[in-house]
Enzyme design. Structure first.
Site, PDB file in Angstrom:
ATOM      1  CG  HIS A 311      -2.239   1.213   1.149  1.00 18.19           C
ATOM      2  ND1 HIS A 311      -1.965   1.904   1.252  1.00 18.19           N
ATOM      3  CD2 HIS A 311      -3.106   0.589   0.902  1.00 18.19           C
ATOM      4  CE1 HIS A 311      -3.343   2.878   1.078  1.00 18.19           C
ATOM      5  NE2 HIS A 311      -3.598   2.032   1.043  1.00 18.19           N
ATOM      6  CG  ASP A 368      -8.485  -4.028  -2.839  1.00 16.30           C
ATOM      7  OD1 ASP A 368     -10.125  -4.426  -2.367  1.00 16.30           O
ATOM      8  OD2 ASP A 368      -7.985  -3.115  -3.357  1.00 16.30           O
TER       9      ASP A 368
HETATM   10  N1  ACO Z   1       4.550  -8.068  -4.693  1.00 16.96           N
HETATM   11  C1  ACO Z   1       5.304  -7.319  -5.232  1.00 16.96           C
HETATM   12  N2  ACO Z   1       6.675  -6.481  -4.740  1.00 16.96           N
HETATM   13  C2  ACO Z   1       5.497  -5.562  -4.513  1.00 16.96           C
HETATM   14  C3  ACO Z   1       4.126  -5.352  -4.397  1.00 16.96           C
HETATM   15  C4  ACO Z   1       3.282  -6.524  -4.705  1.00 16.96           C
HETATM   16  N3  ACO Z   1       2.486  -6.813  -4.726  1.00 16.96           N
HETATM   17  N4  ACO Z   1       3.885  -3.493  -3.820  1.00 16.96           N
HETATM   18  C5  ACO Z   1       4.881  -3.250  -3.818  1.00 16.96           C
HETATM   19  N5  ACO Z   1       6.044  -4.012  -4.509  1.00 16.96           N
HETATM   20  C6  ACO Z   1       7.425  -3.929  -3.914  1.00 16.96           C
HETATM   21  C7  ACO Z   1       7.191  -2.579  -4.963  1.00 16.96           C
HETATM   22  O1  ACO Z   1       8.231  -3.129  -6.619  1.00 16.96           O
HETATM   23  C8  ACO Z   1       9.211  -2.049  -4.442  1.00 16.96           C
HETATM   24  O2  ACO Z   1      10.011  -2.595  -4.701  1.00 16.96           O
HETATM   25  P1  ACO Z   1      11.277  -2.202  -4.820  1.00 16.96           P
HETATM   26  O3  ACO Z   1      11.598  -1.294  -3.199  1.00 16.96           O
HETATM   27  O4  ACO Z   1      12.641  -3.150  -4.304  1.00 16.96           O
HETATM   28  O5  ACO Z   1      11.737  -1.247  -5.913  1.00 16.96           O
HETATM   29  C9  ACO Z   1       8.847  -1.576  -3.868  1.00 16.96           C
HETATM   30  O6  ACO Z   1       8.312  -2.730  -2.956  1.00 16.96           O
HETATM   31  C10 ACO Z   1       7.761  -1.081  -2.526  1.00 16.96           C
HETATM   32  O7  ACO Z   1       6.631  -0.831  -3.950  1.00 16.96           O
HETATM   33  P2  ACO Z   1       6.666   1.005  -5.056  1.00 16.96           P
HETATM   34  O8  ACO Z   1       5.527  -0.692  -6.124  1.00 16.96           O
HETATM   35  O9  ACO Z   1       6.819   1.499  -4.988  1.00 16.96           O
HETATM   36  O10 ACO Z   1       5.141   0.942  -3.839  1.00 16.96           O
HETATM   37  P3  ACO Z   1       4.001   1.819  -4.662  1.00 16.96           P
HETATM   38  O11 ACO Z   1       3.517   3.349  -3.125  1.00 16.96           O
HETATM   39  O12 ACO Z   1       4.228   2.865  -5.664  1.00 16.96           O
HETATM   40  O13 ACO Z   1       2.033   1.144  -4.718  1.00 16.96           O
HETATM   41  C11 ACO Z   1       0.742  -1.060  -4.746  1.00 16.96           C
HETATM   42  C12 ACO Z   1       2.220   0.534  -4.103  1.00 16.96           C
HETATM   43  C13 ACO Z   1       0.010   0.283  -6.193  1.00 16.96           C
HETATM   44  C14 ACO Z   1      -0.709  -1.036  -3.563  1.00 16.96           C
HETATM   45  C15 ACO Z   1       1.892  -1.628  -4.560  1.00 16.96           C
HETATM   46  O14 ACO Z   1       2.106  -1.982  -3.462  1.00 16.96           O
HETATM   47  C16 ACO Z   1       1.041  -2.039  -5.954  1.00 16.96           C
HETATM   48  O15 ACO Z   1       0.951  -2.486  -7.113  1.00 16.96           O
HETATM   49  N6  ACO Z   1      -0.105  -3.962  -5.661  1.00 16.96           N
HETATM   50  C17 ACO Z   1      -0.436  -4.476  -5.386  1.00 16.96           C
HETATM   51  C18 ACO Z   1      -1.701  -4.124  -6.346  1.00 16.96           C
HETATM   52  C19 ACO Z   1      -3.362  -3.907  -5.006  1.00 16.96           C
HETATM   53  O16 ACO Z   1      -2.979  -4.673  -4.073  1.00 16.96           O
HETATM   54  N7  ACO Z   1      -3.616  -2.773  -4.931  1.00 16.96           N
HETATM   55  C20 ACO Z   1      -4.452  -2.181  -3.687  1.00 16.96           C
HETATM   56  C21 ACO Z   1      -4.253  -1.100  -2.994  1.00 16.96           C
HETATM   57  S1  ACO Z   1      -4.877  -0.736  -1.806  1.00 16.96           S
HETATM   58  C22 ACO Z   1      -5.947  -0.303  -2.872  1.00 16.96           C
HETATM   59  O17 ACO Z   1      -5.650   0.861  -3.173  1.00 16.96           O
HETATM   60  C23 ACO Z   1      -7.717  -0.304  -2.247  1.00 16.96           C
END
Ligand code: ACO
Length: 428
Positions: A311, A368
């Site tokens: 998140h 979710d």
């Molecule tokens: N699976 C694997 N790796 C992940 C995930 C994931 N679900 N989420 C984050 N990471 C990793 C990223 O690759 C990144 O790694 P790094 O530092 O080695 O590059 C690190 O964790 C930080 O993640 P970011 O993508 O920079 O975080 P951001 O705040 O931009 O994204 C998001 C947040 C979009 C929710 C992301 O965690 C994601 O894509 N999750 C899966 C989709 C999801 O469940 N979305 C629902 C969110 S809740 C809502 O909107 C109601």
């Protein structure tokens, strides 16, 4: 409560020192106010995805992602989920305080009386392909409402006109949503029933048939109401910011909400609830080797992400996920549903939370991760999950839009750092 300005930050640029005001919110959150920064320095700030940018001062929702705290208008989400109802929470978010019994009755009655949509709108459904995703249909139908209520487009409308638009939106969204589903099934639409409460009415329009009444189960009705409360607002996320930014051009409220629906649809936002179930089913069909999928999620060369994990703001367990996980067990027990997907979800969570990759990045299950499993138990089809999220989020979007208008916020218009070609001549 107003944000306090009682400190300054100093920035040194090209040997010159500039002082910037520091703003402190009611929970002690601090920000450097850069509104006049460019004017005095010529510099802008760069923050892709607005990861560290406060776009507004808001009094609606407080969340502390480090501590896993979420409050609507000061009330903890845990208390609201247990003791309140969705329409009471909607009133709270939109009007800033809990309604009196009389206000709540008036609000609910008013909503019940506006649940019908213009008969001409029914004809639109006939034109959508049967495979149309209900989110796409919902977004266009919400936008279409503005064409039926042109007075909603006038700037400086009286407050009563705004209140009526708010009631219409809350009343008609369940009808439009349920009809999107009926359309995808090729079934005739079911008209709303004013004697039902908000969630009963939605379930009735979703599942009743002209040939058969839908028997309402109080467990299902209560679970749905609780899920809607948990989704009702989440401060400046992608869809709320979209609603505010579209509304900031003084586009009408219907169209601003329609834009919010579209922003929510993406799998990185609300669309994750559908993506989670699809992922869990895929893992099960692939033989249930959880470590394989955890490893794929960690592999930067692999596009697979663990849906329902991570998140932007929560770097601790999402409090909504905690409530939903417990509700999930309760509801499946009460309804006597055995869902193998729930077992996979629990095991996957266990494996991921022990893994150094997830631990070091503070990636926890989000709202979710478990919501789709409850929706399945309630009989909601997978392609309607994000629509359910939109139903829940509507009061939050309305509250965000209303606050932005009342605060007379300027049109949203970020800047950029241009990295393209310098001037060059067209050939020939
Ligand atoms: N699976 C694997 N790796 C992940 C995930 C994931 N679900 N989420 C984050 N990471 C990793 C990223 O690759 C990144 O790694 P790094 O530092 O080695 O590059 C690190 O964790 C930080 O993640 P970011 O993508 O920079 O975080 P951001 O705040 O931009 O994204 C998001 C947040 C979009 C929710 C992301 O965690 C994601 O894509 N999750 C899966 C989709 C999801 O469940 N979305 C629902 C969110 S809740 C809502 O909107 C109601």
């Amino acid at each position: 409560m107003e944000a306090v300005m009682n400190d300054t930050a100093k920035v040194v640029l090209d040997g010159q020192e500039y002082e910037l005001p520091v703003v402190t919110g009611s929970e002690g959150e601090k920000a450097i106010d850069i509104t006049k920064f460019r004017g005095s320095t010529g510099y802008i700030t760069l923050d892709s995805g607005y990861k560290n940018t406060g776009a507004t001062k808001s009094a609606i929702t407080f969340l502390d992602g480090e501590k896993g705290v979420l409050r609507y208008r000061g009330y903890p989400i845990e208390q609201l989920a247990e003791k309140s109802t969705f329409l009471e929470v909607a009133y709270l978010l939109i009007y800033g305080k809990l309604p009196t019994t009389e206000q709540l009755t008036g609000f609910s009655t008013n909503i019940s009386r506006h649940t019908l949509v213009h008969e001409d709108m029914k004809r639109f459904y006939e034109a959508y392909p049967s495979k149309a995703h209900p989110m796409g249909v919902l977004a266009s139908m919400v936008s279409a409402l503005s064409t039926f209520y042109p007075e909603s487009q006038k700037p400086n409308r009286p407050i009563e006109a705004i209140d009526l638009t708010i009631v219409r939106l809350l009343a008609k969204l369940p009808t439009l949503a349920a009809w999107s589903y009926k359309n995808s099934q090729g079934h005739p639409v079911i008209y709303p029933k004013n004697s039902y409460n908000y969630c009963q009415n939605f379930l009735h329009m979703m599942f009743a048939m002209p040939t058969e009444e839908y028997e309402l189960d109080p467990v299902v009705v209560k679970a749905l109401d609780q899920l809607l409360i948990l989704h009702a607002d989440h401060e400046q996320n992608c869809s709320a910011s979209t609603v505010r930014i579209v509304g900031s051009s003084h586009a009408n409220l219907y169209s601003s909400i329609s834009a919010g629906v579209i922003a929510l649809w993406g799998p990185l936002h609300g669309g994750a609830n559908q993506a989670v179930i699809e992922m869990l089913k895929m893992i099960r069909n692939d033989g249930g080797n959880l470590q394989k999928w955890v490893d794929k999620a960690k592999d930067k060369n692999d596009e697979f992400r663990m849906m329902g994990f991570g998140h932007r703001v929560y770097k601790n367990m999402d409090p909504r996920a905690r409530i939903i996980k417990k509700a999930c067990d309760d509801i499946l027990n009460k309804l006597g549903v055995v869902d193998p997907v729930l077992d996979i979800a629990k095991k996957l969570e266990e494996v991921a939370l022990k893994d150094e990759y997830f631990v070091s990045r503070k990636l926890y299950p989000n709202v979710d991760f478990y919501s789709g499993i409850i929706y399945r138990a309630l009989g909601i089809p997978t392609n309607m999950f994000t629509v359910m999220f939109a139903l829940g989020r509507l009061p939050g979007w309305i509250a965000q839009w209303k606050e932005m208008i009342e605060n007379k916020e300027p049109i949203g218009r970020p800047r950029q750092i241009y990295v393209g070609e310098n001037e060059r001549n067209y050939p020939g």
